[in-house]
Design an enzyme around this catalytic site. Structure first.
Site, PDB file in Angstrom:
ATOM      1  N   GLY A 164      -0.857  -5.551   0.245  1.00  0.00           N
ATOM      2  CA  GLY A 164      -1.974  -5.002  -0.511  1.00  0.00           C
ATOM      3  C   GLY A 164      -2.861  -6.105  -1.051  1.00  0.00           C
ATOM      4  CG  ASN A 165      -6.969  -5.367  -1.688  1.00  0.00           C
ATOM      5  OD1 ASN A 165      -7.539  -6.069  -0.871  1.00  0.00           O
ATOM      6  ND2 ASN A 165      -7.045  -4.041  -1.663  1.00  0.00           N
ATOM      7  CB  THR A 166      -2.982  -7.050  -6.575  1.00  0.00           C
ATOM      8  OG1 THR A 166      -4.364  -6.761  -6.801  1.00  0.00           O
ATOM      9  CG2 THR A 166      -2.448  -7.883  -7.728  1.00  0.00           C
ATOM     10  N   GLY A 199      -7.815   2.387   5.159  1.00  0.00           N
ATOM     11  CA  GLY A 199      -6.768   1.391   4.972  1.00  0.00           C
ATOM     12  C   GLY A 199      -5.451   1.820   5.587  1.00  0.00           C
ATOM     13  CG  ASP A 252      -2.918   0.980   1.743  1.00  0.00           C
ATOM     14  OD1 ASP A 252      -3.921   1.177   2.457  1.00  0.00           O
ATOM     15  OD2 ASP A 252      -3.008   0.672   0.537  1.00  0.00           O
ATOM     16  NE  ARG A 253      -7.242   5.971   1.135  1.00  0.00           N
ATOM     17  CZ  ARG A 253      -8.463   6.463   1.166  1.00  0.00           C
ATOM     18  NH1 ARG A 253      -9.479   5.724   1.615  1.00  0.00           N
ATOM     19  NH2 ARG A 253      -8.688   7.713   0.761  1.00  0.00           N
ATOM     20  CG  ASP A 311      -0.445   3.713  -3.310  1.00  0.00           C
ATOM     21  OD1 ASP A 311       0.027   3.132  -4.308  1.00  0.00           O
ATOM     22  OD2 ASP A 311      -0.271   3.308  -2.155  1.00  0.00           O
ATOM     23  CB  THR A 321      -5.321  -3.401  -6.226  1.00  0.00           C
ATOM     24  OG1 THR A 321      -4.255  -4.324  -5.993  1.00  0.00           O
ATOM     25  CG2 THR A 321      -6.569  -4.149  -6.647  1.00  0.00           C
ATOM     26  CB  THR A 355      -7.942  -3.993 -30.447  1.00  0.00           C
ATOM     27  OG1 THR A 355      -8.820  -4.067 -31.561  1.00  0.00           O
ATOM     28  CG2 THR A 355      -8.722  -4.263 -29.173  1.00  0.00           C
TER      29      THR A 355
END
Length: 255
Positions: A8-10, A106, A108-109, A128, A131, A183
């Site tokens: 994946g991207n990350t 993609g 993965d999809r 999913d 990222t 915060t």
């Protein structure tokens, strides 16, 4: 044994199947490395589980990071002696892709939709949480229809942190109340409850489409379990669905 890798991207998810059992799995950073570095890294990980690399006789890959496709494929070839199959739109896995340009979808999809259909039937929505938050839709007839893509939980926090100097990085913990008393709690509330609201609204809209009224919702990815605690629409959590989908596709193509 079968080696499965979802880049994946990350993060990159990797696992080892012995028959139908996922006997080892890892989540790694998707950092560009040479094939030698990746090969040694994979060998070291497998060694921590006392798995003999020579027993791995197959591999399946899915990737949304083109720059890692070649080094990952070569690492598997050179260090495990097998040529991996690659799951992507051009590979016939027995699922019609109804998108205007299937090659944009993609890997993965596609894997998620295929695995979800085989395990849970149709119609189906696979959410999913990585990222990005992706929603992939399987029609009542079993075809891949498309879906929706939104920023992921960590992506939202990173965007806030990078654009607002006074906002801190926070852990993804569910706050006691939607009204944050600090915060940190306010950010957690906005990210988690906001993503839950996004999930529930998109699912409701998909279910309003023709034939989708009874679609189950399966959550996968690193934050699937967390989101199932705050979303009202998630029916099933299947954290390693993508890896299982790669196993299914490998078996289908080599059956």
């Amino acid at each position: 044994m079968l080696l499965v890798i979802d880049t994946g991207n990350t993060t990159t998810a990797a696992g080892i199947y012995n028959g139908d059992e996922l006997i080892a799995h890892w989540r790694l950073s998707s950092i560009l490395r040479t094939y030698d570095e990746l090969g040694v890294y994979l060998l070291e990980l497998i060694g921590t589980k006392n798995i003999d690399p020579s027993e791995i006789n197959g591999a399946a890959l899915a990737s949304v990071v083109p720059s890692l496709d070649f080094p990952m494929t070569e690492a598997v070839k050179r260090y495990f002696g097998v040529t991996p199959i690659q799951a992507k739109a051009s590979v016939n896995i027995g699922m019609e892709i109804l998108c205007r340009n299937p090659h944009e979808v993609g890997a993965d999809r596609i894997v998620n939709a295929f695995a979800g259909r085989e395990k849970y039937g149709m119609p189906l929505i696979v959410a999913d949480y990585g990222t990005a938050i992706t929603f992939d839709v399987v029609s009542p007839e079993g075809s891949y229809m498309g879906g929706a893509i939104a920023p992921g939980l960590n992506s939202g926090i990173s965007a806030l942190f990078s654009k607002a100097a006074k906002l801190p990085q926070v852990a993804l913990n569910i706050p006691e109340s939607v009204i944050g008393r600090s915060t940190e709690e306010a950010i957690q509330s906005g990210i988690l409850f906001g993503s839950a609201g996004l999930t529930d609204r998109i699912v409701d809209m998909i279910r309003a489409e023709d034939g989708m009224k009874d679609a189950k919702v399966v959550a996968t990815g690193g934050h699937a379990g967390l989101m199932a605690k705050v979303s009202k629409r998630i029916d099933i959590v299947d954290k390693w669905l993508t890896l299982e989908g790669l196993k299914m596709i490998y078996e289908r193509l080599n059956g």
